[in-house]
Scaffold this motif. Structure first.
Motif, PDB file in Angstrom:
ATOM      1  N   ASN A 405       0.830  -1.213   0.000  1.00 22.59           N
ATOM      2  CA  ASN A 405       0.000   0.000   0.000  1.00 22.59           C
ATOM      3  C   ASN A 405       0.862   1.260   0.000  1.00 22.59           C
ATOM      4  N   ASN A 406       1.982   1.192   0.704  1.00 28.83           N
ATOM      5  CA  ASN A 406       2.903   2.325   0.715  1.00 28.83           C
ATOM      6  C   ASN A 406       3.425   2.612  -0.688  1.00 28.83           C
ATOM      7  N   ILE A 407       3.775   1.530  -1.397  1.00 28.85           N
ATOM      8  CA  ILE A 407       4.258   1.675  -2.777  1.00 28.85           C
ATOM      9  C   ILE A 407       3.143   2.215  -3.668  1.00 28.85           C
ATOM     10  N   ARG A 408       1.915   1.726  -3.438  1.00 27.83           N
ATOM     11  CA  ARG A 408       0.773   2.177  -4.239  1.00 27.83           C
ATOM     12  C   ARG A 408       0.537   3.672  -4.069  1.00 27.83           C
ATOM     13  N   LEU A 458       0.770  14.959   1.910  1.00 27.28           N
ATOM     14  CA  LEU A 458       0.584  13.521   1.718  1.00 27.28           C
ATOM     15  C   LEU A 458       1.931  12.797   1.663  1.00 27.28           C
ATOM     16  N   LYS A 459       2.917  13.440   1.085  1.00 25.69           N
ATOM     17  CA  LYS A 459       4.260  12.831   1.066  1.00 25.69           C
ATOM     18  C   LYS A 459       4.811  12.692   2.484  1.00 25.69           C
ATOM     19  N   ASP A 460       4.536  13.693   3.321  1.00 21.29           N
ATOM     20  CA  ASP A 460       4.973  13.614   4.723  1.00 21.29           C
ATOM     21  C   ASP A 460       4.271  12.463   5.443  1.00 21.29           C
ATOM     22  N   GLY A 465       4.305   6.851   7.513  1.00 23.55           N
ATOM     23  CA  GLY A 465       3.823   5.477   7.402  1.00 23.55           C
ATOM     24  C   GLY A 465       4.949   4.508   7.091  1.00 23.55           C
ATOM     25  N   GLN A 466       5.864   4.936   6.237  1.00 24.36           N
ATOM     26  CA  GLN A 466       6.994   4.077   5.869  1.00 24.36           C
ATOM     27  C   GLN A 466       7.885   3.816   7.091  1.00 24.36           C
ATOM     28  N   THR A 467       8.082   4.855   7.907  1.00 26.96           N
ATOM     29  CA  THR A 467       8.883   4.698   9.121  1.00 26.96           C
ATOM     30  C   THR A 467       8.232   3.713  10.078  1.00 26.96           C
ATOM     31  N   ILE A 468       6.918   3.837  10.271  1.00 27.18           N
ATOM     32  CA  ILE A 468       6.202   2.928  11.170  1.00 27.18           C
ATOM     33  C   ILE A 468       6.212   1.510  10.606  1.00 27.18           C
ATOM     34  N   ASP A 469       6.071   1.383   9.287  1.00 25.81           N
ATOM     35  CA  ASP A 469       6.131   0.050   8.669  1.00 25.81           C
ATOM     36  C   ASP A 469       7.479  -0.604   8.938  1.00 25.81           C
ATOM     37  N   GLU A 603       2.039  -5.361  19.964  1.00 25.11           N
ATOM     38  CA  GLU A 603       2.388  -4.081  19.348  1.00 25.11           C
ATOM     39  C   GLU A 603       2.291  -4.164  17.829  1.00 25.11           C
ATOM     40  N   VAL A 604       2.745  -5.292  17.277  1.00 20.06           N
ATOM     41  CA  VAL A 604       2.643  -5.501  15.830  1.00 20.06           C
ATOM     42  C   VAL A 604       1.184  -5.493  15.399  1.00 20.06           C
ATOM     43  N   LYS A 605       0.332  -6.197  16.177  1.00 19.66           N
ATOM     44  CA  LYS A 605      -1.097  -6.271  15.835  1.00 19.66           C
ATOM     45  C   LYS A 605      -1.744  -4.882  15.867  1.00 19.66           C
ATOM     46  N   ILE A 606      -1.383  -4.109  16.895  1.00 21.09           N
ATOM     47  CA  ILE A 606      -1.949  -2.750  16.995  1.00 21.09           C
ATOM     48  C   ILE A 606      -1.486  -1.901  15.819  1.00 21.09           C
ATOM     49  N   ASN A 607      -0.205  -1.991  15.489  1.00 23.04           N
ATOM     50  CA  ASN A 607       0.329  -1.229  14.353  1.00 23.04           C
ATOM     51  C   ASN A 607      -0.346  -1.623  13.047  1.00 23.04           C
TER      52      ASN A 607
END
Length: 651
Positions: A405-408, A458-460, A465-469, A603-607
């Motif tokens: 989704n990040n790539i999309r 949106l880029k920010d 999102g990429q950092t959290i991923d 934590e993974v599940k919440i993220n």
């Protein structure tokens, strides 16, 4: 009056509109299509009727009625659910265009209404005074239909026709309507000066139609030649009548010049009446030159004053043309909820779920997390159970979905960037080509500021999102997969406080399931339907606030559980102070490791849960921005083309 043009009907593929609408009602509303049998039959039969090629007043009425029905459909159904196919008939080659769009169907039906008026005008052309009046009105109504389409070309994925074709058809219909006025003035023996002005305006309309037709993607060359000939013919007529008027005012030299101009235009005409009219002009010129040479002896000027045109027609608005079918007395699907009401129900259902998550589910889960993290190190939380390898694999796949989704989103934003850059490059090129003084369109950096700011935001978000991923992936990889999937029988704790915590955790989990179950049954739809039926209003914010009051007891339960948590934490803290320090046994070390891995997994599940919602909103925002930017670029492109055309024609 002869040698008039009529616009041929566009053709369409037949489709089972009854079936399409029935399936749509069943799929997107909460009502049964069987309830609307009569309406479905009526609109389906009407579309079959408008598909034939009959030219008649009754067929015109059917087209108007179908158009009115389509307007009603757009209020009730999404615009992109049914595919309509239409074929061009103006050009030599018939090409098809298919779109999932009710608006596309409406504009094509309106095209055929305009076409019908031109065809009916031809059928009414018997030369009588009443026929002339009817022709004039019909051509103006036809022009109004084509004008409306031109004004709404950007509202469909592919336009009904290109802009130049539409403008050519408008000017053609106006030219033929103006020609009716001219012909009536000739028949009624009005002053030659007036007939000249009417003819000049007719020529101007035909000339505009000719110029647009040359740029048209559809209009055939024989039509273009015809329009050029008609323009030249009426210029000749205008100067011929002007010459007679000048002679009546004893301006014989100017009369000769005007007749010579008329002759030069007449020689460029290719109409059947050309030879006869040239002979008329030649005779008049011969007599005028002879009389002036031997009697009046006036100098022949190098030019005559420009003829002032007399416009008598204009495109008639479609609101007036279609008003006989917009009375509201024969509207379809009156009992069907409008699309905006259905969409409101869906939106409020989502808000209700979000409200429950935010104010009940997540607070209880947070309270549980605080309790489980506060248990003694040698106690395994009662809700901490090993998971299967399949479940662990699902979390891995969910992580990959978020990365996809990040790539999309990144690709969507790159496309937005490309559209804005392309528009800016085009505008800069045209500005350099014509010069800043001539190219007076606002700079791209000024008019697209709103879009660039949205893009930057949106880029920010995407970067966050990429950092959290990345952090979530790191957390997931640090989990001991063997440990969290290895099932082991652990005896229940004999610690009374731990047992109390265990019961509280189970009670809250059961309560969360109950709240979610009740929410799926306690929806706002019946209240919205009742409100809409009684008031006709579509703002349901007050209804929603009132609806959420049923959750007040659940919010009170959450507040009570905060106090319970406080009490249990104090007990656990007091017990911890009394516990003597000792070396941990291997089993206790296992419990501590398992606890740590399960906490990481939580934590993974919440993220993942928050990430799914985050990317859903981000994709929606990025897609919306791309559409806005594409519409902006299309609008700017039209402005650039129009200005470029004007600047080129000035040269």
């Amino acid at each position: 009056m002869t040698e008039l043009l009529c616009v041929p009907f566009k053709q369409t593929l037949r489709l089972d509109l009854r079936k399409e609408l029935s399936e749509l009602i069943e799929s997107i509303t909460y009502q049964s299509s069987s309830f609307f049998e009569e309406d479905l039959t009526k609109i389906s039969a009407l579309r079959e009727r408008v598909c034939d090629s009959e030219v008649s007043e009754s067929k015109l009425l059917a087209l108007k009625q179908y158009y009115a029905y389509l307007e009603g459909l757009r209020e009730k159904f999404p615009d992109n659910q049914i595919q309509f196919t239409w074929f061009q008939t103006l050009s030599q080659k018939s090409c098809a265009s298919a779109q999932y769009s009710i608006k596309f169907e409406m504009l094509n039906v309106l095209y055929n209404i305009g076409s019908m008026y031109s065809l009916l005008a031809m059928d009414s052309n018997d030369g009588s005074t009443n026929a002339l009046k009817k022709l004039c009105i019909y051509f103006q109504k036809s022009a109004g239909c084509f004008q409306y389409i031109v004004q709404h070309l950007q509202e469909t994925k592919e336009p009904v026709f290109d802009q130049n074709t539409g403008l050519a058809l408008i000017e053609l219909m106006l030219a033929q309507a103006q020609e009716c006025f001219w012909f009536k003035a000739v028949r009624n023996s009005h002053k030659d000066s007036l007939i000249s002005r009417l003819a000049q305006q007719t020529a101007d309309y035909y000339e505009k139609a000719f110029l647009y037709s040359k740029k048209s993607e559809l209009i055939r060359s024989d039509w273009t030649d015809h329009l050029s000939s008609k323009s030249m013919h009426f210029k000749a007529v205008a100067f011929y009548r002007n010459a007679i008027s000048l002679g009546q005012n004893s301006e014989y030299g100017a009369m000769v010049k005007s007749l010579r101009i008329a002759r030069s235009f007449a020689k460029k005409v290719s109409l059947q009446s050309k030879d006869e009219f040239i002979e008329t002009i030649q005779d008049a010129l011969k007599n005028a030159e002879r009389d002036n040479d031997f009697i009046y002896l006036q100098p022949v000027p190098s030019s005559v004053p420009a003829l002032k045109p007399a416009p008598m027609v204009k495109p008639l608005p479609i609101e007036d043309t279609l008003k006989d079918c917009n009375s509201g007395q024969d509207k379809l699907f009156l009992a069907l909820l409008p699309l905006q009401v259905v969409e409101a129900c869906t939106a409020y259902n989502e808000r209700q779920d979000s409200y429950i998550n935010e104010h009940i589910i997540r607070p209880l889960e947070a309270l549980n997390k605080i309790l489980t993290e506060s248990l003694p190190k040698n106690e395994l939380p009662p809700d901490l159970k090993p998971i299967s390898m399949e479940e662990l694999h699902q979390y891995d796949m969910a992580l990959k979905d978020q990365e996809s989704n990040n790539i999309r989103v990144k690709k969507l934003l790159e496309e937005v960037d490309m559209v804005l850059e392309k528009e800016a490059e085009t505008n800069d090129y045209l500005s350099a080509r014509f010069g800043n003084l001539n190219w007076d369109l606002p700079k791209s950096s000024t008019v697209n500021l709103t879009y660039t700011e949205k893009l930057r935001a949106l880029k920010d978000y995407l970067k966050q999102g990429q950092t959290i991923d990345y952090e979530t992936r790191s957390l997931f990889q640090s989990i001991d997969s063997r440990l969290v999937t290895f099932e082991i029988k652990i005896p229940e704790s004999n610690n009374p406080i731990v047992s109390e915590v265990s019961n509280i955790l189970k009670k809250r989990e059961k309560y969360c399931r109950k709240v979610e179950s009740e929410s799926s049954e306690h929806r706002i739809l019946p209240k919205i339907i009742s409100e809409y039926r009684s008031t006709g209003e579509t703002n349901f914010e007050g209804v929603f606030r009132e609806h959420l009051k049923y959750l007040e007891a659940d919010r009170k339960f959450v507040q009570e559980q905060k106090l319970v948590n406080k009490s249990l934490l104090e007990k656990l803290r007091a017990q911890g102070d009394q516990t003597e320090i000792r070396r941990l046994e291997p089993f206790e070390l296992y419990i501590e490791d398992l606890r740590h891995s399960m906490q990481l997994l939580n934590e993974v599940k919440i993220n993942l849960e928050e990430g799914a919602d985050f990317y859903q909103k981000l994709i929606k925002s990025a897609s919306k921005l791309l559409l806005e930017v594409q519409n902006f670029e299309a609008s700017r492109r039209d402005q650039q083309r129009a200005l470029e055309t004007n600047l080129c024609s000035d040269k």
